[in-house]
Scaffold this motif. Sequence first.
Motif, PDB file in Angstrom:
ATOM      1  N   THR A  46       1.734  -9.431   3.920  1.00 34.05           N
ATOM      2  CA  THR A  46       2.464  -8.414   4.670  1.00 34.05           C
ATOM      3  C   THR A  46       3.070  -7.355   3.755  1.00 34.05           C
ATOM      4  OG1 THR A  46       4.447  -9.809   4.638  1.00 34.05           O
ATOM      5  CG2 THR A  46       2.987  -9.999   6.547  1.00 34.05           C
ATOM      6  N   ARG A  47       3.358  -7.719   2.511  1.00 36.10           N
ATOM      7  CA  ARG A  47       3.907  -6.791   1.529  1.00 36.10           C
ATOM      8  C   ARG A  47       3.338  -7.124   0.156  1.00 36.10           C
ATOM      9  NH1 ARG A  47       6.157  -2.197   1.533  1.00 36.10           N
ATOM     10  NH2 ARG A  47       7.615  -2.755  -0.133  1.00 36.10           N
ATOM     11  N   ALA A  48       3.113  -6.093  -0.652  1.00 38.82           N
ATOM     12  CA  ALA A  48       2.627  -6.310  -2.012  1.00 38.82           C
ATOM     13  C   ALA A  48       3.003  -5.114  -2.878  1.00 38.82           C
ATOM     14  CB  ALA A  48       1.113  -6.518  -2.031  1.00 38.82           C
ATOM     15  N   VAL A  49       3.303  -5.363  -4.144  1.00 37.32           N
ATOM     16  CA  VAL A  49       3.568  -4.290  -5.099  1.00 37.32           C
ATOM     17  C   VAL A  49       2.876  -4.624  -6.417  1.00 37.32           C
ATOM     18  CG1 VAL A  49       5.782  -3.584  -4.118  1.00 37.32           C
ATOM     19  CG2 VAL A  49       5.734  -5.346  -5.904  1.00 37.32           C
ATOM     20  N   ALA A 103       2.203   0.995  -2.722  1.00 34.41           N
ATOM     21  CA  ALA A 103       1.315   1.794  -1.881  1.00 34.41           C
ATOM     22  C   ALA A 103       1.650   1.664  -0.402  1.00 34.41           C
ATOM     23  CB  ALA A 103      -0.134   1.390  -2.112  1.00 34.41           C
ATOM     24  N   GLY A 104       2.508   0.700  -0.041  1.00 35.96           N
ATOM     25  CA  GLY A 104       2.899   0.533   1.352  1.00 35.96           C
ATOM     26  C   GLY A 104       1.903  -0.221   2.195  1.00 35.96           C
ATOM     27  N   ASP A 105       0.757  -0.586   1.618  1.00 35.72           N
ATOM     28  CA  ASP A 105      -0.275  -1.314   2.353  1.00 35.72           C
ATOM     29  C   ASP A 105      -0.889  -2.344   1.414  1.00 35.72           C
ATOM     30  OD1 ASP A 105      -3.482  -1.420   2.938  1.00 35.72           O
ATOM     31  OD2 ASP A 105      -2.336  -1.314   4.805  1.00 35.72           O
ATOM     32  N   PRO A 106      -0.877  -3.637   1.782  1.00 29.05           N
ATOM     33  CA  PRO A 106      -1.404  -4.664   0.880  1.00 29.05           C
ATOM     34  C   PRO A 106      -2.855  -4.467   0.493  1.00 29.05           C
ATOM     35  CG  PRO A 106      -0.080  -5.665   2.619  1.00 29.05           C
ATOM     36  CD  PRO A 106      -0.261  -4.217   2.992  1.00 29.05           C
ATOM     37  N   GLY A 107      -3.666  -3.921   1.410  1.00 26.40           N
ATOM     38  CA  GLY A 107      -5.066  -3.679   1.085  1.00 26.40           C
ATOM     39  C   GLY A 107      -5.234  -2.608   0.024  1.00 26.40           C
ATOM     40  N   LEU A 156       2.693  -8.802  -7.079  1.00 24.97           N
ATOM     41  CA  LEU A 156       3.536  -9.746  -6.361  1.00 24.97           C
ATOM     42  C   LEU A 156       3.372  -9.491  -4.869  1.00 24.97           C
ATOM     43  CD1 LEU A 156       6.850  -9.482  -8.445  1.00 24.97           C
ATOM     44  CD2 LEU A 156       4.891 -10.991  -8.830  1.00 24.97           C
ATOM     45  N   TRP A 157       3.292 -10.542  -4.071  1.00 25.07           N
ATOM     46  CA  TRP A 157       3.078 -10.348  -2.641  1.00 25.07           C
ATOM     47  C   TRP A 157       3.840 -11.370  -1.810  1.00 25.07           C
ATOM     48  CZ3 TRP A 157       0.886 -14.453  -0.065  1.00 25.07           C
ATOM     49  CH2 TRP A 157       0.141 -15.363  -0.813  1.00 25.07           C
TER      50      TRP A 157
END
Length: 407
Positions: A144-147, A185-189, A211-212
Amino acid sequence: MLILARASQDDVVSALGPVDADVGPTSATGLTAVWCTGDEPIRALTGAVDLVAVWDEPDEGHVVLHLSRDGVDRDAVWPLHLSADPQPPSTRARDDLSTDLCAFFGVDARPGLAPAMADVRRAEHLTDLLEEHFEVPVLDPVRTRAVTVHRGHPSDSRIAARLTAGGGSGVEITPVGERWTVLDAGDPGVQQVVTLATAAAGSRRAVVLQLWRGDGAAAGFELVHRDHVIAQGSWDDGWRRSADEDWPARDAVAEVLARRVGGEVDLPALRALLRARTRTGDPLARLVEVLGIPAATLDVLDGTSTAPAEVAEPAGPWRVLWDESRRGADSGLPIGPRWVQLTVAALAGLVSLVLLVLGVGVVATDGALLDHAGVTASDWLILPVAGVGVAASALAAHRLVRRGQIL
């Protein structure tokens, strides 16, 4: 390769043994997804469980669907390209394959499946068809979230962010201290692309982590070097990696992570963290603490950061490199260790001096030094060029020695 096995996750992991594969949670219909490479996983599972597998064979130019049910195996093969061999399965063969697939999934006939299989050119197409016509298990961990977390030169982060900042809200760059930068990027993909671009843009000593967070308490990380993941771990996401089931394998991941990040990493604490697959607290908070990554990183991941962020402006490769070159020149940032710069300046001065002496000799001897029948325009041109080179190199070396900075 994607394998859909009619067996529980425990049974699949047991059948795979030490073979490396990512095994997902078992669905309500009794199916378990397996992602893997090579043919070892399918050899380990064929005969032990009923399964459907799809994969590409680029070297052979094939797309393959393998079905193993009730001890009977069958393969269907498509060409990767329209003009290549083999020919796609015939209409009759596709009808039979559709019937067998419906029996495997335990559903009624799917009239649209056989015609749709005529245009298959990649394993991804087959995967899409299976998802469209059947109830398949979860095929990927839900993020749901990733950076992306990067330790290295800030320009590398900017380059990666600008090259991958397409539509939408773009890529935000947040410095969090101690040479660490977070890209969001605001999108995990899309974040996966940002992570790979950052790893490719950075030096070989740069550290790039993704990290996600996922559904519920699911969380994890990936350590990326150049173009591939060299270490990864997760908690509470329902997925298991058969090769990482034992503690020595997880300890090896901890050692790779500690060695790559460097510094005073508490290796026993890191091993304990990675051995656990479920935790009552936040595993990512403990991970950044053990690795010495600023805690503000998680504020960006969780969307609670108040630190100023730069939104990367999308641009093409040449524009990005030009802008970063100008930025470095304007700020007077060093391009390398001082001794390297001084060595380059000395070598450039030496080459220029040799050219200057050679040019003077040619002019003084009316070309005889090089067996010329006189002095040419090129011979005259080399004098001012070499002279400027000597002067510029001497001036650069002087400034490096006296002030430690570049022209």
